[in-house]
Design an enzyme around this catalytic site. Sequence first.
Site, mmCIF file in Angstrom:
data_model
loop_
_atom_site.group_PDB
_atom_site.id
_atom_site.type_symbol
_atom_site.label_atom_id
_atom_site.label_comp_id
_atom_site.label_asym_id
_atom_site.label_seq_id
_atom_site.Cartn_x
_atom_site.Cartn_y
_atom_site.Cartn_z
ATOM 1 N N HIS A 1 -21.633 -7.349 -15.637
ATOM 2 C CA HIS A 1 -20.289 -7.221 -16.205
ATOM 3 C C HIS A 1 -20.131 -8.127 -17.426
ATOM 4 O O HIS A 1 -19.518 -7.729 -18.425
ATOM 5 C CB HIS A 1 -19.254 -7.573 -15.138
ATOM 6 N N GLU B 1 0.816 -1.205 0.000
ATOM 7 C CA GLU B 1 0.000 0.000 0.000
ATOM 8 C C GLU B 1 0.854 1.261 0.000
ATOM 9 O O GLU B 1 0.594 2.209 -0.753
ATOM 10 C CB GLU B 1 -0.932 -0.017 1.223
ATOM 11 N N HIS C 1 -5.592 -8.402 -15.987
ATOM 12 C CA HIS C 1 -6.869 -7.943 -16.556
ATOM 13 C C HIS C 1 -6.957 -6.418 -16.508
ATOM 14 O O HIS C 1 -7.499 -5.786 -17.424
ATOM 15 C CB HIS C 1 -8.011 -8.580 -15.775
ATOM 16 N N HIS D 1 -11.768 5.562 -8.262
ATOM 17 C CA HIS D 1 -10.302 5.583 -8.235
ATOM 18 C C HIS D 1 -9.730 4.834 -9.440
ATOM 19 O O HIS D 1 -8.763 5.292 -10.064
ATOM 20 C CB HIS D 1 -9.826 4.949 -6.931
ATOM 21 N N HIS E 1 2.711 1.826 -3.281
ATOM 22 C CA HIS E 1 1.768 2.339 -4.277
ATOM 23 C C HIS E 1 1.592 3.842 -4.124
ATOM 24 O O HIS E 1 1.510 4.587 -5.117
ATOM 25 C CB HIS E 1 0.421 1.622 -4.139
#
Length: 339
Positions: free
Chosen positions: A255, A81, A312, A146, A84
């Site tokens: 989806h 985290e 992905h 986000h 990032h």
Amino acid sequence: MTRPTFITRPLLRNLAWFAVAFALLVIVFGAFVRLSNAGLSCPDWPTCYGKLTWPKHDHEIEAANAAFPERAVESHKAWREQVHRFLAGGLILTTFTLAAFAVLRRREFGSLAGVLVGASVLIVFQALLGMWTVTWKLKPVVVMAHLLGGLSTFSLLSYVALRLSLAPFGRVDTAALRRLVVVGLVLVALQIALGGWTSANYAALACGTDFPTCAGQWWPATDFREAFVLWRGIGVNYEGGVLDADARTAIQLSHRIGALLVFGHLLGVVAAAWRRGFGRWALAVLAALLLQIALGVSNVLLGLPLPVATAHNAGAALLLLVLVGLLVRLRPAPSPLAG
């Protein structure tokens, strides 16, 4: 004395492509953080348990656990985290540098300066979304926004890099194809939003590992009303998801239906591009599309393995890059930068 254009343009182009690669790294690493359930591994922001880095040593971990009793330190997740966040900070500085450079040379770079200023504003809002992701405890609408913000920033930077790299086709008979590409970009953006909503609500495996059916049925029990409630208030911890099985199934099916619509439309883009002599671009769109579909299906069949799920997200960025590149190539009039 004004520098010659041939010096400033290659420098901006190279910096733009660096920013594109950097943005892709931030997106992929952010997906890795989210999909490895490390999104709340630092309970505060922008520090991590009050530290610039993260607790690593026994005495630091002990102090952090005492200060944040609601969230025990998991060092193997906390570093993800915080790294990032460091990467996102680097991307912000890179984007600001690009924008400043373009604004200073705005007579040469024209509308691209405005695009980069827009990207700079967007990336500041993206940083706020990153903060709210933590402070609002993985609220799905914030997590989805986000992801969209990150890929939107990537698309704007890609547009600048591609505009500085590709000459316009220069014909006026490509308007219909340009419209098809624009619609394709909108559909892909909506599908990315659905993917972000699926991930944020932990609905990726709502159908189990069954495809193309869902839990052994073509249309199992669903709850679309609950599935798409965007705002549920603040204070709820959404880690692990709060929806029941029927609502998650509705999200997963949405989806899949979205993927089918995107697939059909982009096949039309491929066919139209091929007929108009853009064979290489048609093949590039087709390859990116098939790769993304394969990764999505593999996520289900293989039970959401972390490398495939992360890839992905990278595939979505690649598909956007190719579509933006085709759109840039199709612009009908020569750009002031093209000469």
